[in-house]
Design an enzyme around this catalytic site. Structure first.
Site, PDB file in Angstrom:
ATOM      1  N   GLU A  20       0.835  -1.187   0.000  1.00 44.16           N
ATOM      2  CA  GLU A  20       0.000   0.000   0.000  1.00 44.16           C
ATOM      3  C   GLU A  20       0.878   1.247   0.000  1.00 44.16           C
ATOM      4  OE1 GLU A  20      -1.888   1.214   3.884  1.00 44.16           O
ATOM      5  OE2 GLU A  20      -1.865  -0.942   4.209  1.00 44.16           O
ATOM      6  N   CYS A  33      -3.589  -3.705   4.420  1.00 42.51           N
ATOM      7  CA  CYS A  33      -2.629  -4.682   4.945  1.00 42.51           C
ATOM      8  C   CYS A  33      -2.954  -6.130   4.591  1.00 42.51           C
ATOM      9  CB  CYS A  33      -2.533  -4.545   6.466  1.00 42.51           C
ATOM     10  SG  CYS A  33      -2.092  -2.889   7.014  1.00 42.51           S
ATOM     11  N   HIS A  52      -2.610 -10.028  12.144  1.00 37.54           N
ATOM     12  CA  HIS A  52      -2.095  -8.771  11.617  1.00 37.54           C
ATOM     13  C   HIS A  52      -1.738  -7.895  12.815  1.00 37.54           C
ATOM     14  CE1 HIS A  52      -1.639  -4.958   9.742  1.00 37.54           C
ATOM     15  NE2 HIS A  52      -2.754  -4.467  10.256  1.00 37.54           N
TER      16      HIS A  52
END
Length: 446
Positions: A85, A122, A246
């Protein structure tokens, strides 16, 4: 006859070559208590890219080390998928730059490899892993493997509340049949909704609603776990050796872990045992309104987090996944894949054989989507993890002053023309050298 397993055969990590100590350097400069970072966020330091590093060099360096260690040539690679990203071009994918770098050190080329770039905050690293898995399962790989790379420079605007969680690095994964590291499950669960918790509308640095982002993260993770169980069956706390999440910062994982534990212990022997101390979980049907139920559930979760049963589970199952994250910060698309490697690294260091053990992997991307899938640790996992040199990389990072941090941050800010010399010496790696005639970035292998 069972299908041939597909998964991650090998992994390599490349961390940014600079280190910012949050307690000793960042906190004093900001006039804040160091424990805000070390205890609140759960972070000790952050990795940053030097002036001649970016998402391409980190990706290419991780991929090159992986290919060298596994004895791979370009003809072995059927696709190169890069998840990021932090892209700097709206048309040309990062994967083409990475392929160009690698071609400079190999005799062959990647002209017959499919290349792409994935974007969904993500979670894109896991989505790229899914793409590679599906490509192999579909029989379109012609015996070749997929190079999946998650690479990001996770910077925030100066003064932003997320500034302390910054980080930079890349994770390269080699996806094949009969993998040596982990086998991926066919079953997946998703939780997805149109959210604006974290976004970058034509801008480099994110706009973040921090409190809402945590809430959305937890809600989508719950939905994904429920969806996973709908196809794979009920889960139990004892089913999984590690649970990599994450990890934008370890403090967020603390919140997610206790909620996940509460869910998987529901209606199990664990809940019954704990009932003697904290009672059974509240059931919504027993309450007249939703607010009363949610209040009771919050109280229950607080009590659960203080039990010895939960604390022992967290220490054994979650804490090992955070070892590397504490030293590098957030890597966006690479975060959950760092968590997996961190957990298996802890097992190697403890002399524990986790062959055949299962991992419950929770990926998340703002905007927002979560994915839950499971992985089974393959027989060659120990050799693959022992080959990682992440400890050496972390130790070799150059610690920077706050003034150097300000200059390096500015050098990586799009649109700023800042002349900053690299603070480290390049040796056996790809570096950023400048810009070409069409403003494309140029690279070379030193």
């Amino acid at each position: 006859m069972s299908e041939t397993p597909v998964g991650i055969d090998a992994v390599e990590i490349w961390t940014g070559k600079l280190e910012l100590d949050l307690a000793e350097t960042f906190a004093p400069a900001k006039g804040e208590d160091p424990e805000k970072y070390t205890k609140g966020l759960g972070l000790n330091s952050s990795s940053f890219p030097d002036a001649n590093e970016d998402i391409v060099t980190m990706a290419a360096n991780a991929a090159h080390r992986l290919m060298e260690r596994k004895g791979l040539e370009p003809d072995d690679v059927g696709r190169i998928d890069v998840a990021t990203e932090s892209a700097f071009d709206n048309s040309k994918p990062v994967s083409t730059y990475v392929a160009g770098c690698l071609e400079d050190v190999y005799g062959g080329d990647f002209h017959h490899a499919n290349k792409g770039e994935r974007k969904f905050a993500c979670i894109a690293g896991t989505q790229s892993l899914d793409d590679a898995y599906n490509w192999i399962r579909a029989g379109r790989h012609r015996g070749r493997g997929a190079l999946v790379i998650a690479t990001d420079t996770a910077l925030y605007a100066r003064g932003d509340a997320g500034e302390a969680t910054q980080g930079a690095g890349a994770v390269a994964m080699w996806v094949t049949e009969d993998p040596s590291l982990v086998e991926l499950s066919t079953e997946q669960g998703y939780g997805s909704a149109d959210e604006t918790d974290f976004l970058k509308p034509n801008q480099q640095f994110p706009s973040v609603d921090g409190e809402r982002s945590v809430q959305v993260y937890l809600a989508r993770m719950r939905e994904a776990l429920e969806d996973y169980e709908a196809v794979a069956g009920d889960t139990h706390p004892d089913d999984f050796r590690f649970v990599p999440f994450h990890t934008p910062f370890p403090g967020m994982v603390r919140k997610a872990a206790v909620l996940g534990y509460r869910h998987v212990m529901r209606d199990t022997d664990v809940e019954k045992r704990l009932a003697e101390d904290i009672g059974l979980q509240p059931r919504e049907a027993d309450f007249d309104d939703r607010d009363a139920y949610e209040s009771a559930m919050r109280d229950y979760v607080d009590d659960l987090a203080e039990t010895e049963t939960y604390r022992d589970w967290y220490e054994a199952t979650i804490e090992p996944t955070l070892d590397v994250a504490r030293e590098v910060g957030n890597w966006y698309t690479g975060s959950v894949h760092v968590a997996r490697a961190s957990a298996l690294k802890r097992a190697v260091e403890a002399g524990e054989d986790v062959t055949g053990a299962r991992l419950l992997v929770g990926s998340y991307g703002s905007g927002a989507q979560a994915e839950i899938h499971t992985e089974r640790v393959a027989e060659g996992w120990q050799d693959e993890i022992e080959a990682l040199n992440v400890d050496e990389q972390l130790a070799a990072r150059r610690e920077i002053t706050f003034e150097e941090y300000e200059a390096i941050h500015a050098s990586h800010t799009h649109g700023k023309e800042v002349d900053v010399d690299p603070l480290t010496e390049a040796d056996g790696e790809f570096v950023l050298t400048g810009r070409g005639e069409m403003d494309e970035r140029t690279y070379e292998y030193v």
